[in-house]
Design a protein around this motif. Sequence first.
Motif, short mmCIF file in Angstrom:
data_model
loop_
_atom_site.label_atom_id
_atom_site.label_comp_id
_atom_site.label_asym_id
_atom_site.label_seq_id
_atom_site.Cartn_x
_atom_site.Cartn_y
_atom_site.Cartn_z
N GLY A 352 0.81 -1.22 0.00
CA GLY A 352 0.00 0.00 0.00
C GLY A 352 0.83 1.26 0.00
N GLY A 353 2.14 1.10 -0.15
CA GLY A 353 3.03 2.26 -0.19
C GLY A 353 4.42 1.83 -0.59
N MET A 354 5.22 2.77 -1.07
CA MET A 354 6.58 2.48 -1.51
C MET A 354 7.54 3.58 -1.06
SD MET A 354 5.94 1.17 -5.41
CE MET A 354 4.27 0.61 -5.81
N VAL A 355 8.77 3.16 -0.78
CA VAL A 355 9.84 4.10 -0.44
C VAL A 355 10.94 3.93 -1.49
CG1 VAL A 355 11.59 4.74 1.26
CG2 VAL A 355 9.33 3.97 2.03
N TYR A 356 11.31 5.02 -2.14
CA TYR A 356 12.36 5.00 -3.16
C TYR A 356 13.62 5.63 -2.58
CZ TYR A 356 8.64 4.20 -6.66
OH TYR A 356 7.59 3.70 -7.40
N THR A 357 14.67 4.84 -2.39
CA THR A 357 15.93 5.36 -1.87
C THR A 357 16.80 5.78 -3.05
OG1 THR A 357 15.73 3.71 -0.12
CG2 THR A 357 17.82 4.91 -0.26
N VAL A 358 16.77 7.07 -3.35
CA VAL A 358 17.47 7.60 -4.53
C VAL A 358 18.05 8.97 -4.16
CG1 VAL A 358 17.27 8.24 -6.97
CG2 VAL A 358 15.83 6.40 -6.05
N GLY A 359 19.22 9.28 -4.69
CA GLY A 359 19.90 10.53 -4.38
C GLY A 359 19.07 11.77 -4.68
N ASN A 360 19.44 12.89 -4.03
CA ASN A 360 18.62 14.10 -4.13
C ASN A 360 18.66 14.77 -5.50
OD1 ASN A 360 21.18 15.23 -4.04
ND2 ASN A 360 20.97 16.05 -1.96
N GLU A 361 19.54 14.30 -6.40
CA GLU A 361 19.52 14.86 -7.75
C GLU A 361 18.26 14.45 -8.51
OE1 GLU A 361 21.60 10.88 -8.03
OE2 GLU A 361 21.65 12.61 -6.69
N GLN A 362 17.52 13.47 -7.96
CA GLN A 362 16.28 13.01 -8.59
C GLN A 362 15.03 13.53 -7.88
OE1 GLN A 362 15.99 11.30 -11.43
NE2 GLN A 362 18.21 11.32 -11.72
N ASP A 363 15.18 14.55 -7.04
CA ASP A 363 14.02 15.08 -6.30
C ASP A 363 12.87 15.46 -7.23
OD1 ASP A 363 15.34 14.74 -3.92
OD2 ASP A 363 15.69 16.86 -3.53
N TYR A 364 13.19 16.17 -8.31
CA TYR A 364 12.15 16.63 -9.23
C TYR A 364 11.45 15.45 -9.91
CZ TYR A 364 9.84 19.27 -12.93
OH TYR A 364 8.88 19.80 -13.75
N HIS A 365 12.24 14.46 -10.32
CA HIS A 365 11.69 13.28 -11.00
C HIS A 365 10.61 12.62 -10.15
CE1 HIS A 365 11.77 9.59 -13.48
NE2 HIS A 365 11.66 8.95 -12.32
N PHE A 366 10.88 12.48 -8.86
CA PHE A 366 9.92 11.77 -8.01
C PHE A 366 8.70 12.62 -7.68
CE2 PHE A 366 13.55 8.97 -7.51
CZ PHE A 366 12.93 7.74 -7.68
N LYS A 367 8.86 13.93 -7.61
CA LYS A 367 7.69 14.80 -7.44
C LYS A 367 6.73 14.58 -8.61
CE LYS A 367 9.74 18.66 -4.86
NZ LYS A 367 10.22 20.06 -4.97
#
Length: 596
Positions: A352-367
């Motif tokens: 029912g939920g997911m956590v993506y551990t990815v560097g902060n250079e991808q902040d915009y992508h995940f938004k």
Amino acid sequence: MTLPQILTPSIEKAVKVLFDVTIDKVEFQTTRKEFEGDITMVIFPLLKVVKSNPVELGNKIGNYLVENLAEVSRFNVVSGFLNIVISDDYYLDFFGEIKDDVKFGFVTPSRSFGTEDKAVMVEYSSPNTNKPLHLGHVRNNLLGYSVAEIIKASGKKVYKTQIINDRGIHICKSMLAWQKFGNGQTPESTGLKGDKLVGNYYVAFDKAYKEEIAQLMSAGKTEEEAKKQAPIILEAQEMLLKWEAGDDAVITLWKTMNQWVYDGFAKTYKNLGVDFDCFYYESNTYLLGKDVVQIGLDRGVFEKDPDGSVWIDLTDEGLDRKIVLRSDGTAVYMTQDIGTAIQRVKDYPDVGGMVYTVGNEQDYHFKVLFLILKKLGFDWSKNLFHLSYGMVDLPSGKMKSREGTVVDADDLMQEMADTAQKIAEDLGKLDSYSPEEKAKLYNTIGLGALKYYILKVDPKKRILFNPEESVDFAGNTGPFIQYTYARIQSIIRKANFDFSNKSKMTVLHEKEKELVKQLELFPEVIQNAAQHHSPALLANFTYDLVREYNSFYQAVPILGEEDLEKKIFRVQLSKKVADTIAASFRLLGINVPERM
């Protein structure tokens, strides 16, 4: 029950009885060190509904609590703060409840799987199959693994996963370089881990590519022309087309070299102490999401441009237009991530939920990704979280994988063990250890130092990693905490009396009380760390616990205590502290040694 849960009903009743006012919230905070008290009620919010000065108000409530609540022994009022002193009986009863509870602080996952009980999938690592894992991957893996374990400890079912980037031009570069320069080398023939062997050819490709660019530029080409026309890059692009067309020879080489890398990764993961429940591969997921684009078009979520490309307009949300399908019908990374998220819920219906551990250079992508999934109507999209983290730097500067200047994860772990060995030998405390015991201990200390140094920092912050500093046996470090654990194990081994039964203690020493108070925080810290996806909260709680224990250790005798009841209690308290250190460190992926 926690202290706020115990105190709140009595305070609400006090306000009703004393002032004929009903309140719906009581605000607490930790008592400041310079004042006596175990918990502090903030008086100021009450002044809005009770016409009184804060000191008078605090005194009336304090007197009511002393008279009507057994847990409260006395109080003091400082300005608008009611500092409440809790009775020793409360802390002794609490300790009696947790003393033998091996799962203290942990919540067992519910089997009902209602909305609140849904499982969480945590993605981390997600490497490319053209190079070994490096220092950046180390932070990613340690964060993802620890957050998964903490969420599990907070009471949720957790799946650990990664998506492996096993296709694309960067993979073909390693393959092509091996074909050209490899002379049939294998991990077996070279003695190299497979990921390192393949990584060497990625570097070899870059070297050859730069040489060809230089030659073309000396022949009159511009740098841009040379980069596009270099024969080796054209061959790599041709190989990618063959892979996409399913060419047997290319696919066979791809599978062979990828397997070398997977075997190498497996050794690194084992040494690092992380694991996974399921794997996703970009070669299987890169076409996912294309069918969702049509659904989005039908619902008006996406829009098609005249050239046939498909976009989503997020300007109203403060973002911009984002392409989800190229004009030639091929997917982009965003499309793939949309499809993969949907596929995961299909594969694991209890997620029912997911956590993506990815560097902060991808902040915009995940938004953008999370917003698209929300607009597509997936209710689980509100439970998606980007565990964004800062880079790890070394004193020597940034890393560049294609130039071969990365800090290799395996080398780093070995360096940490070597550093621990040097310090331990300088201290000269391991004379009675066998060579095998020494090697295991060096690894435990070295890895503990590395993991703790990285995890004690808020994930969002950038880290300057200093190996020497991390293995210091004093201060806020892994080895300092491990040493305290080992010291307690030594006390337990020397306790030549039965300390299993409940002590008949009735009065606590100040240092004993402070230690029990610190232990009482553990369940709440786990929940907060899970909610905020921050192992740092747990790491720093453990450091505070160890500091409190060392203060207790210096202040009162333990095995040297003459009063048997006190001695029993202090050994029990020491053991519970050690158990809590071990439990907390286990959630951080750190082992603790029985001796140091």
